[in-house]
Design an enzyme around this catalytic site. Sequence first.
Site, PDB file in Angstrom:
ATOM      1  N   TYR A 281       0.812  -1.215   0.000  1.00  0.00           N
ATOM      2  CA  TYR A 281       0.000   0.000   0.000  1.00  0.00           C
ATOM      3  C   TYR A 281       0.851   1.273   0.000  1.00  0.00           C
ATOM      4  O   TYR A 281       0.626   2.170  -0.827  1.00  0.00           O
ATOM      5  CB  TYR A 281      -0.964  -0.022   1.185  1.00  0.00           C
ATOM      6  CG  TYR A 281      -1.901   1.158   1.216  1.00  0.00           C
ATOM      7  CD1 TYR A 281      -2.783   1.395   0.170  1.00  0.00           C
ATOM      8  CD2 TYR A 281      -1.904   2.042   2.288  1.00  0.00           C
ATOM      9  CE1 TYR A 281      -3.640   2.476   0.191  1.00  0.00           C
ATOM     10  CE2 TYR A 281      -2.767   3.124   2.321  1.00  0.00           C
ATOM     11  CZ  TYR A 281      -3.626   3.343   1.265  1.00  0.00           C
ATOM     12  OH  TYR A 281      -4.470   4.419   1.284  1.00  0.00           O
ATOM     13  N   GLU A 288       1.981   6.372  -7.121  1.00  0.00           N
ATOM     14  CA  GLU A 288       1.003   7.386  -7.529  1.00  0.00           C
ATOM     15  C   GLU A 288       1.599   8.783  -7.410  1.00  0.00           C
ATOM     16  O   GLU A 288       1.393   9.643  -8.286  1.00  0.00           O
ATOM     17  CB  GLU A 288      -0.243   7.280  -6.652  1.00  0.00           C
ATOM     18  CG  GLU A 288      -1.046   6.007  -6.844  1.00  0.00           C
ATOM     19  CD  GLU A 288      -2.166   5.866  -5.828  1.00  0.00           C
ATOM     20  OE1 GLU A 288      -2.653   6.917  -5.351  1.00  0.00           O
ATOM     21  OE2 GLU A 288      -2.558   4.736  -5.494  1.00  0.00           O
TER      22      GLU A 288
END
Length: 357
Positions: A281, A288
């Site tokens: 994660y 991103e």
Amino acid sequence: MTLTPLVYWAQRHKDIYLRVELTDAQNIDVQVHENVLQFQALGRGAKGQHNYEFSLEFLLPVKSEVSCKSTQRQVNITVRKEQRGWWERLTVQERKPVFLAPDFDRWLDESDAEMEIQEKEEKRNRLKAARHTEEGFISLKTSFLFVYNLVQFLGFSWIFINMTVRLFIFGQDSLYDTFHTISDVMFFCQILASVEVLNAAFGVVRTGVTPTLIQVVGRNFVLFIIFGSLEEMHHRPVVFFVFYLWSAIEIFRYPFYMLGCFNTEWETLTWLRYTVWIPLYPLGVLAEAVAVVQSIPIFDQTKLYSIPLPKAVGTSISFSYVLHVYLILMFLGLFINFRHLYKQRKRRFRTKKRKTH
């Protein structure tokens, strides 16, 4: 001298109810033999603390099994009639015993008793209908959640397997055409993921709305705004890493939810669902962020999504300012979701340890 307690009685179509006025009753002995009820007990009655007893020969046959419950104030006895019906009196002898009186707290006429039975039957039918409705809703909800999780699992599995195979076959070249080969399925899966926000908001699943909203909105922002609207980003290797990390998390999450629809658990899958996100994660959020940083010069150059200002000012506000703010919010969202997921993991494995011990 035999002492007799005060006894109050009432009836229904199937039962006889007796209330014996004895406080703190002990050594209670109640028997029915040849249609005669025999009662003996030590307790405090009208004559003080003594042994009390009485017998009643019933008007019609009764069953030998007797239900007896003693409270601090009285002894409650229930006798089941052999045949359903309404008795004109309790005992064989027409003249009732002096210690026996109607229990007006429970007394009903035959017509009132029939209405009571009808009301109970209607209530039972309503509860049954409500239970069937609830079971139907649960069944529909379970089917919906299972199909949703199955579709998402198949979609992300296709993405993960396709990217893995292409990486082994084409090597580094596969990093540059990920968007063109994978984006259609990723668009479908991420649009469908919006359902998870609605599920949380309307209570279809028991999870927080905020963490779900942060993840869905964050991913769709990167997918549609950063990758989808900028052709210059389509051939960047960062697309590969973002898609690969997203799918690597979901191929464990969705099958875990599928099994959960049927209250089934596979320990290995449970451990993977609550563990693989710990490294993946943050790496996904980092990928991103790299994508956002790489897109900032492109937005500045193309003026895409820039906010025009009046001609007197003669300029516009670049969308890159929004992206700078978004970068800050992205890491704030990482903190919120990481904390939420860690609490989930801790709660899950703490519960499992309790069950084990």
